[in-house]
Design a protein around this motif. Structure first.
Motif, PDB file in Angstrom:
ATOM      1  N   ARG A 151       0.697  -1.065   0.175  1.00 52.11           N
ATOM      2  CA  ARG A 151       0.064  -0.087   0.107  1.00 52.11           C
ATOM      3  C   ARG A 151       0.921   1.095   0.063  1.00 52.11           C
ATOM      4  O   ARG A 151       0.585   2.329  -0.629  1.00 52.11           O
ATOM      5  CB  ARG A 151      -0.776   0.115   1.048  1.00 52.11           C
ATOM      6  N   GLY A 152       1.974   1.369   0.756  1.00 50.53           N
ATOM      7  CA  GLY A 152       2.935   2.273   0.783  1.00 50.53           C
ATOM      8  C   GLY A 152       3.473   2.809  -0.771  1.00 50.53           C
ATOM      9  O   GLY A 152       3.623   3.842  -1.120  1.00 50.53           O
ATOM     10  N   LEU A 153       3.876   1.585  -1.139  1.00 51.19           N
ATOM     11  CA  LEU A 153       4.766   1.757  -2.386  1.00 51.19           C
ATOM     12  C   LEU A 153       3.632   2.194  -3.570  1.00 51.19           C
ATOM     13  O   LEU A 153       3.864   2.842  -4.363  1.00 51.19           O
ATOM     14  CB  LEU A 153       5.485   0.500  -2.690  1.00 51.19           C
ATOM     15  N   LYS A 154       2.472   1.593  -3.543  1.00 52.79           N
ATOM     16  CA  LYS A 154       1.468   2.027  -4.394  1.00 52.79           C
ATOM     17  C   LYS A 154       1.107   3.436  -4.440  1.00 52.79           C
ATOM     18  O   LYS A 154       0.814   4.146  -5.267  1.00 52.79           O
ATOM     19  CB  LYS A 154       0.066   1.347  -4.263  1.00 52.79           C
ATOM     20  N   ALA A 155       1.156   3.965  -3.012  1.00 52.90           N
ATOM     21  CA  ALA A 155       1.083   5.480  -3.063  1.00 52.90           C
ATOM     22  C   ALA A 155       1.941   6.189  -3.852  1.00 52.90           C
ATOM     23  O   ALA A 155       1.963   7.345  -4.378  1.00 52.90           O
ATOM     24  CB  ALA A 155       0.661   5.915  -1.644  1.00 52.90           C
ATOM     25  N   LEU A 156       3.169   5.817  -3.626  1.00 50.45           N
ATOM     26  CA  LEU A 156       4.322   6.201  -4.295  1.00 50.45           C
ATOM     27  C   LEU A 156       4.136   6.355  -5.941  1.00 50.45           C
ATOM     28  O   LEU A 156       4.622   7.123  -6.389  1.00 50.45           O
ATOM     29  CB  LEU A 156       5.732   5.839  -3.909  1.00 50.45           C
ATOM     30  N   ARG A 157       4.025   5.154  -6.365  1.00 54.47           N
ATOM     31  CA  ARG A 157       3.952   4.706  -7.747  1.00 54.47           C
ATOM     32  C   ARG A 157       2.827   5.726  -8.344  1.00 54.47           C
ATOM     33  O   ARG A 157       2.936   6.020  -9.567  1.00 54.47           O
ATOM     34  CB  ARG A 157       3.707   3.270  -8.029  1.00 54.47           C
ATOM     35  N   THR A 158       1.620   5.668  -7.777  1.00 57.37           N
ATOM     36  CA  THR A 158       0.580   6.450  -8.176  1.00 57.37           C
ATOM     37  C   THR A 158       0.719   8.053  -8.236  1.00 57.37           C
ATOM     38  O   THR A 158       0.577   8.804  -9.274  1.00 57.37           O
ATOM     39  CB  THR A 158      -0.827   6.124  -7.490  1.00 57.37           C
ATOM     40  N   GLY A 159       1.468   8.551  -7.029  1.00 51.59           N
ATOM     41  CA  GLY A 159       1.607   9.873  -7.018  1.00 51.59           C
ATOM     42  C   GLY A 159       2.861  10.569  -7.630  1.00 51.59           C
ATOM     43  O   GLY A 159       2.906  11.637  -8.109  1.00 51.59           O
ATOM     44  N   ARG A 160       3.907   9.731  -7.635  1.00 52.64           N
ATOM     45  CA  ARG A 160       5.191   9.897  -8.066  1.00 52.64           C
ATOM     46  C   ARG A 160       5.851   8.728  -8.978  1.00 52.64           C
ATOM     47  O   ARG A 160       6.682   8.367  -8.870  1.00 52.64           O
ATOM     48  CB  ARG A 160       6.346  10.598  -7.226  1.00 52.64           C
ATOM     49  N   PRO A 161       5.247   8.607 -10.280  1.00 53.97           N
ATOM     50  CA  PRO A 161       5.603   7.335 -10.895  1.00 53.97           C
ATOM     51  C   PRO A 161       7.143   7.695 -11.370  1.00 53.97           C
ATOM     52  O   PRO A 161       7.617   6.534 -11.803  1.00 53.97           O
ATOM     53  CB  PRO A 161       4.526   7.445 -12.041  1.00 53.97           C
ATOM     54  N   LYS A 162       7.522   8.731 -11.546  1.00 52.94           N
ATOM     55  CA  LYS A 162       8.796   8.806 -12.105  1.00 52.94           C
ATOM     56  C   LYS A 162       9.920   8.933 -10.881  1.00 52.94           C
ATOM     57  O   LYS A 162      10.897   8.867 -11.320  1.00 52.94           O
ATOM     58  CB  LYS A 162       9.061  10.129 -13.096  1.00 52.94           C
ATOM     59  N   ALA A 163       9.659   9.094  -9.790  1.00 52.95           N
ATOM     60  CA  ALA A 163      10.452   8.906  -8.639  1.00 52.95           C
ATOM     61  C   ALA A 163      11.223   7.612  -8.479  1.00 52.95           C
ATOM     62  O   ALA A 163      10.692   6.586  -8.908  1.00 52.95           O
ATOM     63  CB  ALA A 163       9.770   9.173  -7.525  1.00 52.95           C
ATOM     64  N   ARG A 164      12.664   7.823  -8.013  1.00 51.26           N
ATOM     65  CA  ARG A 164      13.360   6.766  -7.947  1.00 51.26           C
ATOM     66  C   ARG A 164      13.109   6.127  -6.282  1.00 51.26           C
ATOM     67  O   ARG A 164      13.094   7.165  -5.519  1.00 51.26           O
ATOM     68  CB  ARG A 164      14.739   7.055  -7.942  1.00 51.26           C
ATOM     69  N   VAL A 165      12.981   5.010  -6.029  1.00 51.54           N
ATOM     70  CA  VAL A 165      12.621   4.694  -4.677  1.00 51.54           C
ATOM     71  C   VAL A 165      13.624   3.346  -4.367  1.00 51.54           C
ATOM     72  O   VAL A 165      14.220   2.575  -5.094  1.00 51.54           O
ATOM     73  CB  VAL A 165      11.325   3.744  -4.694  1.00 51.54           C
ATOM     74  N   LEU A 166      14.173   3.446  -3.182  1.00 48.81           N
ATOM     75  CA  LEU A 166      15.299   2.522  -2.786  1.00 48.81           C
ATOM     76  C   LEU A 166      14.649   2.004  -1.317  1.00 48.81           C
ATOM     77  O   LEU A 166      14.385   2.693  -0.318  1.00 48.81           O
ATOM     78  CB  LEU A 166      16.678   3.143  -2.220  1.00 48.81           C
TER      79      LEU A 166
END
Length: 283
Positions: A151-166
């Motif tokens: 759920r946390g990662l989905k919120a990132l992918r939805t809201g900032r799809p181009k952000a890099r995540v580590l």
């Protein structure tokens, strides 16, 4: 340090631990600085007390300037400072939404805050508080942990799809027991409520205590496997540290001398070093 001081500090650690346990799922704190228009979106840290630099300033509270992720102090060469070396336009664009006591179910709210910040790079380190409960039976079930992370990662992918995540692996907390259970200072501090599922009765060799510690170690391994899978499911913008943080061989001189659990400046620096290599942003 006089023994009465150590005891008092340990008691304070217990109070902090209890407060964190009760507040683990609360709404993240506001960002320290407002997002600016133009230029890179900055770096955001999600997770728990480790990413806040907790106790690294020799006080049992967050010390964000020493955070391995977003720290802007001179004593830790954080991810933020390394990015700043590459691009001065990122100066001041740090957002630390990690919170002491946070468990995986807090990630979604933290991620939404990072989206509001328009962060271009987000670090995630979560899971220690999902195991550091009062007993093994109280640990977050593995499937529930994975769902919370998703759920946390989905919120990132939805809201900032181009952000890099580590996504960073959970450090080897069992290692802390290994190096600390023979040290009287650490054992005294742990008796006041520091990660009781693992560190209660730290010197006991009873079968029940050995089994309890093994169960915590195994749960961390299970969580780490789910973090790998969750990052893979996220897609190409997510990188996992490949277990780098978990492989750090912590020693007592890498822990703060108050709770003998959270990394000190040296430990924060080591986490920054090994995770940066996995970020995909290193020169």
């Amino acid at each position: 340090m006089p023994r009465r001081w150590v005891a008092a500090l340990a008691c304070l650690a217990a109070l902090v631990a209890l407060a964190c346990e009760e507040g683990g799922s609360a709404t993240p704190r506001p960002t320290r600085s407002a997002p600016q228009s133009g230029g890179p979106g900055g770096i955001a840290a999600l997770g728990d007390s480790i990413s806040t630099g907790f106790a690294s300033c020799l006080v049992l509270t967050s010390c964000e300037r020493n955070s391995w992720s977003t720290g802007d102090g001179l004593r830790v060469r954080s991810h933020y400072r390394r990015l700043l070396d590459q691009d001065s336009a990122i100066r001041g664009r740090t957002y630390n939404h990690a919170r002491p006591g946070a468990r995986a179910d807090a990630l979604e709210g933290q991620a939404k805050a990072a989206v509001r910040d328009r962060a271009d790079y987000v670090t995630v380190l979560i899971g220690a508080n999902d195991v550091c409960r009062g007993a093994v039976d109280a640990m977050t079930p593995v499937a529930e942990f994975r769902a919370d992370v998703d759920r946390g990662l989905k919120a990132l992918r939805t809201g900032r799809p181009k952000a890099r995540v580590l996504v960073v692996s959970i450090p080897d907390l069992y290692r802390l027991w290994e190096v600390g259970h023979g040290d009287s200072r650490a054992v005294r501090a742990w008796r006041h409520g520091v990660c009781p599922a693992l560190l209660a009765n730290a010197t006991s060799t009873a079968t029940a205590d050995r089994n309890r510690r093994a169960a915590v170690r195994d749960r961390i391994d299970a969580y780490n496997a789910e973090l790998v899978a969750a990052c893979r499911a996220y897609g190409s913008r997510c990188r996992h540290d490949g277990g780098a943080a978990h492989r750090v061989r912590f020693t007592l001189d890498m822990l703060n001398p108050l709770d003998w659990f959270h990394p000190n400046v040296s430990g924060q620096g080591r986490l920054a070093e090994v995770t940066w290599r996995s970020s995909g942003l290193a020169d």
